[in-house]
Design an enzyme around this catalytic site. Sequence first.
Site, short mmCIF file in Angstrom:
data_model
loop_
_atom_site.label_atom_id
_atom_site.label_comp_id
_atom_site.label_asym_id
_atom_site.label_seq_id
_atom_site.Cartn_x
_atom_site.Cartn_y
_atom_site.Cartn_z
N HIS A 195 -4.49 47.95 -71.79
CA HIS A 195 -4.67 46.86 -70.85
C HIS A 195 -4.90 45.54 -71.59
O HIS A 195 -5.17 45.51 -72.79
CB HIS A 195 -5.86 47.13 -69.93
CG HIS A 195 -7.13 47.40 -70.69
ND1 HIS A 195 -7.89 46.41 -71.28
CD2 HIS A 195 -7.77 48.57 -70.97
CE1 HIS A 195 -8.93 46.93 -71.88
NE2 HIS A 195 -8.89 48.24 -71.72
N ASP A 223 -7.52 51.65 -75.51
CA ASP A 223 -7.47 51.67 -76.97
C ASP A 223 -7.73 53.07 -77.53
O ASP A 223 -7.17 53.44 -78.56
CB ASP A 223 -8.44 50.65 -77.58
CG ASP A 223 -9.87 50.80 -77.08
OD1 ASP A 223 -10.12 51.64 -76.20
OD2 ASP A 223 -10.74 50.06 -77.58
#
EC number: 3.1.3.62
Length: 435
Positions: A65, A330
């Site tokens: 994102h 991540d």
Amino acid sequence: MWWKLIMCVCLPLVNGRRSQCYWNNKNPYTYFGSKTPYEAVRGDFRDVPPIKGCEPVNVWFITRHGTRHPSPMDAAAMKEASALKDKIINSHKEGRGEMCAQDVSDLQNWKWNNLENNPSILTQEGFIELLAFGQRFREKYSSFLDNLNQSRIRSTDEKRTRKSSKGFIKGLEDFGANVFVDDPIREDAVARPYRFCKKRGGEVINSTLASDEIRRYQETAEFKELQKNVQERIGSEEVLLPRTIMAIYDLCRFYRAYSVVKRSPWCALFTDHELKILEYVEDIKHYFRNGYGHPMNRLLGASGLKDLYERFEATVSSGHKSFIGYFSHDTMLDMIYTALGLYYDYPEISGLERIKNRKWRTSFLTPFVANFVAVLHRCTKMSTLKYRIQFFVNEKEVHICGNRVCGWYGFREKFQQFANASIDFCNESTTLYYV
């Protein structure tokens, strides 16, 4: 003689102390671990030369994102640390502390802005990052996107990833592309297998492996010197705890990440050298929680790469053009790099000392909008169909097979290991911890 005096004032100081003020630093340090703005480190698809005699027939990617607000836990620590603002201002007025007058003035004008009201939500800058990413994607692969047999986009079930996918798709649609969006899957074995892995909760998240290594590093002379320097800049006689320093670091990097040209006055408390030290703390955390620091992370990354392998096999068998994308976090990007054996360091990352020339740097691997892209090309030569596979990390070409591209047999040799990937091992523990 006066000109010699000016030269002496401008020369850098030693022991990591500030050699200039933050406010007039023309080239401030921009690498902040997983909170690094994408624009600070990205490449550009459009600048990569095409593979001659070939056309894309399948594009598979997974993307983090965009820039987000801090989590509730981070926001609480940042708000507590921001109370130092008044102490810094008062110290400066009383002739204590080592900060420049303009940096103190900028800090005095800084406001909290109630970050805790929108925890982990995508910022406007984050949406723009994904929109621009989609536009570059469209420009690079326009012919391919206009002639698809299948297109699918899926995000994890989080507001920040769903909104990120919308920004990306808007970037594609600005050029006329049509992409189908699937609903999020609660237990997504491709985009977020670690989210429901009970065994990881017990053995990785609830363990002290990462925190022990971080504490080990925070006891080194290098980190202790940073503590002393920041304390002297503030003008305080109280010893700053490592957790307070890390919260100040978050005040620096979160506000800095909201715009590639914006600055945070909290960054004035650190030199560029010290920001590299704090960046390493982040790398230790990611290495042990998501990367090579635990063998389970490789297995979870393999679960996502299984989908890539199967979809490329299907395209070679059917000839259908396919465009598949996932919007994740991540953690998943770290796990994919680990499964592929990318960015491995020897000696390994640890808290013993900072490895300065390391490959595992979250600033470059998992900034906001971090992405891993695989492109299957069909190449026609003398009436014989051949396939070439190209890979990108953050829009920079990476050579996974040694050469610029993988041949089909080289790709299978590298990726067939993921065909039987399974996360059945995740249910071997009764401890559940979501992240």
